[in-house]
Design an enzyme around this catalytic site. Structure first.
Site, short mmCIF file in Angstrom:
data_model
loop_
_atom_site.label_atom_id
_atom_site.label_comp_id
_atom_site.label_asym_id
_atom_site.label_seq_id
_atom_site.Cartn_x
_atom_site.Cartn_y
_atom_site.Cartn_z
CB CYS A 132 -0.98 -0.01 1.16
SG CYS A 132 -0.24 -0.36 2.77
CG HIS A 253 -0.96 4.41 4.41
ND1 HIS A 253 -1.60 4.12 5.57
CD2 HIS A 253 -0.40 3.23 3.97
CE1 HIS A 253 -1.46 2.82 5.85
NE2 HIS A 253 -0.74 2.27 4.90
#
Lengths: 352, 352
Positions: A132, A253
């Site tokens: 990710c 994130h």
């Protein structure tokens, strides 16, 4: 549901915001949900239908499956991925199991469609989703790399709870409640590796990513960024260092990325405008949020539940000569572009 | 109390954990609390005594003051600092007003006592506390710089609410409560600069530091790190870039710091051990928390209310050749070492 793998015969596993092409009624069960025996038999709803979860280990589990989306960790992928491939399925794997396998394409559809190579529906193969943090970073860095060649990249991450799963998100929520109510924070999930007496409090705290630390001092999350970037750019010489930190954010994130380029840009080139206007503004899946006057830049909350990766704080790096450096700040939804969306986009490519 | 300045005649302004030398009884009022007229008259307790806050602008406010600790923002320091100096006081200023003045020493007592130069008690002068992020970074970076000369530093910060003051800490707490109770988050403090309609939600979110963004794309907080490092190391050539981010943490800052050194260390030198064992372990005010096996490294929560800066994640940077780079992760209490403690330590130096 632990150890879940979803097998798709038709592209129906799209989020509601991405309208799926209507499948023909000739296929009454275009979607098959597979999991370990503990979850087999559960009923789950998707769009207008209910599905019964089937046992991943049952004979014929992958029969007739065109695309198998695996999202259950490396050991499940290693055990069942080859079985799916043997039945002719294309496995889109979200684990780290096959990412560094030279035979397996590592794909971010917007920036590396060519990496799919000869993978075709009906011809069993594995395609890997990058990590990710890698996906979110490379969505912004790759268009810049293609323009001026990145020589070195220094990344510091601000990673959400979702990357550690639903239990971590729940722990962050519960612990924060406990702390606000003046109680001691109860830590279950984030006990530090190898030392059961030691616990990391997540509420109003940040900490070094919980992945195991290797002999070179980097943790596994950081080494994924180093190695996957090299593979993704097909450039074994690109230098990457990363420091991965968990922050008390739910599901997106953020990354502070410092880029050092090969090309010394001449003074006439307005590199910053070039980056913003031409390269990043034209990059698919990228939104620029970079309003200096109102101090408005990407935040994890703003990109949560969104498909696009947001880029901002775009500025020439004062610490490098000849306009060879750039600092950027990138945010992306870890569950969407960092995982599920990227896998679905790979499936869409196969169906085109 | 807004616009507060504390004037000290004896070293009694030490936190209770740092026992103050007992003053002689010949000085019945060793501590004088000064603030703007709105706060004048308030009574405040310190240790075993109550003090009445006096008006900073009153004639003779600084008469007989040896050390004046200013912690009320740049405009107050600029207005009243010179008045205190004219009365013979040494002003220890926590604002950014005089930091870049070539006549004003920028001091972190553990690492640059020599920067105090000729400043003596009784001879009016100004001494500046560096910015909190700068102090915390340089506590760890300076001993390494002295060993191998830092050429370039790339910093990404994880800054606590306390850096923006008590109102910001309260907002983080209240907003988090609201979000956990399913209400919309109420933003008062962190409205983005210049755009009153736009607000930054702090609960479970991170965002680019709220300092104004300059024409070069850096914000003022980042430029403080760039400029103050150059002045502090007396090295106009040191290259620094920083990305300053606010995280939902109460009172300690963290920083991911990438260091590039001039000295190519030969292969025989175990640079990592050297750094850890000799340089950083010997550095005053620095604690090493670097337990790879149990994934235990510094966290803001762990250093909160502590004097020492904690350093961990110490590792050779894979992206630089010849062992010329190091990645470290630093945490320090923003209120203590990042501000108040550093000022008190400067006062202690003067009293020695």
């Amino acid at each position: 549901m632990q150890a879940a793998a979803a097998a798709v015969r038709h592209p129906r596993l799209f989020p509601p915001s991405r309208p799926a092409p209507r499948g023909t009624s000739a296929h009454p069960a275009p979607l098959r949900l597979l999991a370990c025996h503990r979850s087999a038999g559960k009923r789950l709803a998707f769009e207008d239908r209910e599905y019964t979860v089937q046992d991943l280990a049952a004979p014929g589990a992958f029969d007739g499956v065109d695309i198998a989306l695996f999202s259950a960790g490396g050991s499940v992928s290693r055990k069942y991925g080859p079985a799916a491939v043997a039945r002719g399925a294309v496995v889109v794997d979200n684990s780290s199991a096959f990412r560094m396998d030279p035979e397996v394409p590592l794909v971010i559809p917007e920036v590396s469609p060519e990496a799919m190579g000869n993978v075709r529906l009906g011809q069993g193969a594995i395609v890997a989703n990058p990590n990710c943090s890698t996906i979110i970073c490379l969505m912004a860095a790759t268009p810049l790399h293609r323009h001026a060649k990145v020589l070195r990249m220094v990344v510091s991450t601000y990673q959400a709870a979702s990357g550690a799963g639903a239990a971590a998100m729940e722990e962050l929520k519960l612990q924060t409640q406990e702390v606000l109510e003046g109680e001691g924070a109860n830590t279950q999930y984030f006990q530090t590796a190898g030392c059961s007496g030691l616990q990391i409090e997540y509420a109003f705290n940040i900490f070094s990513h919980n992945a195991p630390v290797l002999e070179n001092g980097y943790n596994e999350e950081e080494m994924k960024m180093v190695k996957e970037t090299r593979k993704f750019w097909n450039d074994k010489d690109v230098k990457v260092t990363a420091t991965c930190i968990r922050v008390p954010v739910m599901r997106a994130h953020a990354e502070s990325v410092n880029l050092q380029f090969e090309k010394p840009l001449d003074e006439k080139t307005n590199w910053l405008c070039l980056c913003c206007s031409i390269i990043l503004r034209g990059a698919p899946g990228v939104t620029i949020i970079d309003d200096r006057a109102s101090n408005r830049f990407p935040t994890p909350l703003e990109v949560s539940d969104k498909d696009d990766v947001a880029v901002g704080r775009i500025r020439l790096d004062l610490s490098l000569d000849d306009n060879r450096g750039l600092d950027i700040f990138v945010c992306g939804d870890q569950i969407r572009k960092g995982a599920a969306l990227n896998a679905v986009q790979i499936a869409e490519m196969l169906l085109k």
